[in-house]
Design an enzyme around this catalytic site. Structure first.
Site, PDB file in Angstrom:
ATOM      1  N   HIS A  30      -9.367  -0.965 -19.916  1.00  0.00           N
ATOM      2  CA  HIS A  30     -10.408   0.030 -20.179  1.00  0.00           C
ATOM      3  C   HIS A  30     -11.096   0.388 -18.853  1.00  0.00           C
ATOM      4  O   HIS A  30     -11.409  -0.487 -18.054  1.00  0.00           O
ATOM      5  CB  HIS A  30     -11.428  -0.561 -21.163  1.00  0.00           C
ATOM      6  CG  HIS A  30     -12.710   0.189 -21.260  1.00  0.00           C
ATOM      7  ND1 HIS A  30     -13.903  -0.318 -20.792  1.00  0.00           N
ATOM      8  CD2 HIS A  30     -12.986   1.409 -21.770  1.00  0.00           C
ATOM      9  CE1 HIS A  30     -14.865   0.545 -21.029  1.00  0.00           C
ATOM     10  NE2 HIS A  30     -14.336   1.608 -21.620  1.00  0.00           N
ATOM     11  N   HIS A 107     -16.978   6.352 -13.587  1.00  0.00           N
ATOM     12  CA  HIS A 107     -17.648   5.670 -14.689  1.00  0.00           C
ATOM     13  C   HIS A 107     -19.121   5.622 -14.302  1.00  0.00           C
ATOM     14  O   HIS A 107     -19.542   4.712 -13.601  1.00  0.00           O
ATOM     15  CB  HIS A 107     -17.087   4.259 -14.936  1.00  0.00           C
ATOM     16  CG  HIS A 107     -17.528   3.678 -16.241  1.00  0.00           C
ATOM     17  ND1 HIS A 107     -17.613   2.330 -16.480  1.00  0.00           N
ATOM     18  CD2 HIS A 107     -17.929   4.279 -17.404  1.00  0.00           C
ATOM     19  CE1 HIS A 107     -18.021   2.107 -17.713  1.00  0.00           C
ATOM     20  NE2 HIS A 107     -18.220   3.290 -18.293  1.00  0.00           N
TER      21      HIS A 107
END
Length: 313
Positions: A30, A107
């Protein structure tokens, strides 16, 4: 690192070479590239204005917190490949006011490494491991206009060439992929994918958005009860903390949260089965795939397929 995981696909028993990849248990990471986040980079444009204001006023406090909670991996992509990861969650963006065509991973903030230099490393690794197959899931695409999409897709085709598996290959098995020389399934979460035979549509990702192992596994079990998607799909074993929790726990990080919940995630994972049954799983992705034994546990689930075959015989 378990050396058996480095070439685990080619090491599977021959009885599994004709099983569709969508029925195998495949380990994934992930937010794959968050190991190289640049703490000094700007926030991505989609972050809320209030958070952007706080970051501007209290930079010395917000940046360490962002770094601790946005970092989901601590191993390079080459290391993840060698550990057995075969699905990569790649969130791609173009920096605001950047006159170059360089793309980065994101992110909350951007990475040090560019997308093309990273994927070039993947291409080199695949050359050395000709029977291993990877699934690259490209998504988000913040700040990327039509021109950049076209340029990026052209670069991807040039980089991976004949190793890109086209969508027309409806049923993918290891044997069929090896025969055709395909090593890359490239999912591209954009309308541009429809224009290119080499690009696959978005792969569903079951994201629980929960802070505890129980919350995550309950969500995944709920999805399993609804039945599995037709093709590839991802079950995310990753935890999520909201900003209130982060503010109230300044000494914690995503790493400490993940490790403290690992046994609950592990127990659930070991009970799962791959295959074609409605409640079976396919790709299983998690955080900190280096220090935690996600890869070996997911790969081992494929032994259950052998036992099913033995029972039928």
């Amino acid at each position: 690192m378990d050396p058996r995981c480095q070439d685990w696909m080619s090491g599977l028993p021959e009885e599994l070479w004709d099983v569709p990849l969508t029925n195998l248990a495949i380990p994934g990471s992930h937010d794959t590239m968050s190991y190289c986040l640049d703490i000094n980079s700007p926030l991505i444009p989609s972050e809320p204005d209030t958070f952007r204001l706080l970051d501007g006023l209290f930079y010395c406090f917000t940046r360490p917190a962002i770094f601790k909670w946005a970092t989901t991996q601590d191993k390079s992509i080459e290391e993840q490949l060698s550990m057995g990861i075969r699905y990569f969650d790649l969130r791609i963006a173009h920096k605001p006011n950047d006159s170059s065509r360089d793309l980065y991973f994101t992110h909350v903030i951007y990475t040090h490494l560019t997308v093309l230099e990273t994927l070039s490393s993947v291409a080199v690794w695949l050359t050395s491991h000709p029977k291993e197959v990877v699934i690259l899931a490209c998504s988000h695409f913040e700040g990327i206009d039509d021109r950049l999409h076209q340029s990026f897709i052209f670069s991807l085709k040039k980089l991976f060439g004949s190793r890109l598996c086209p969508q027309k290959e409806a049923v993918l098995t290891l044997r069929s992929l090896w025969t055709s020389g395909y090593q890359v399934v490239l999912s591209y979460d954009s309308q541009f994918a429809a224009r290119h035979a080499e690009l696959w549509p978005p792969i569903p990702y079951w994201w629980a958005n929960q802070r505890t192992a129980q919350g995550v596994t309950s969500y995944l079990d709920w999805n399993k009860d609804l039945g599995r998607p037709e093709g590839f799909f991802v079950s995310g074993l990753n935890l999520t903390a909201d900003r209130f929790y982060i503010a109230e726990h300044p000494k914690q990080s995503l790493r400490t949260l993940t490790f403290s919940n690992w046994e609950g995630l592990r127990t659930w994972l070991e009970e799962q089965e791959p295959g074609s049954d409605p409640k079976s799983l396919n790709i299983i992705a998690g955080d900190f795939v280096g220090p935690l034994p996600l890869c070996s546990l997911v790969i081992a689930l494929n032994q259950k397929l052998l036992r099913k075959k033995a029972v039928k015989c």
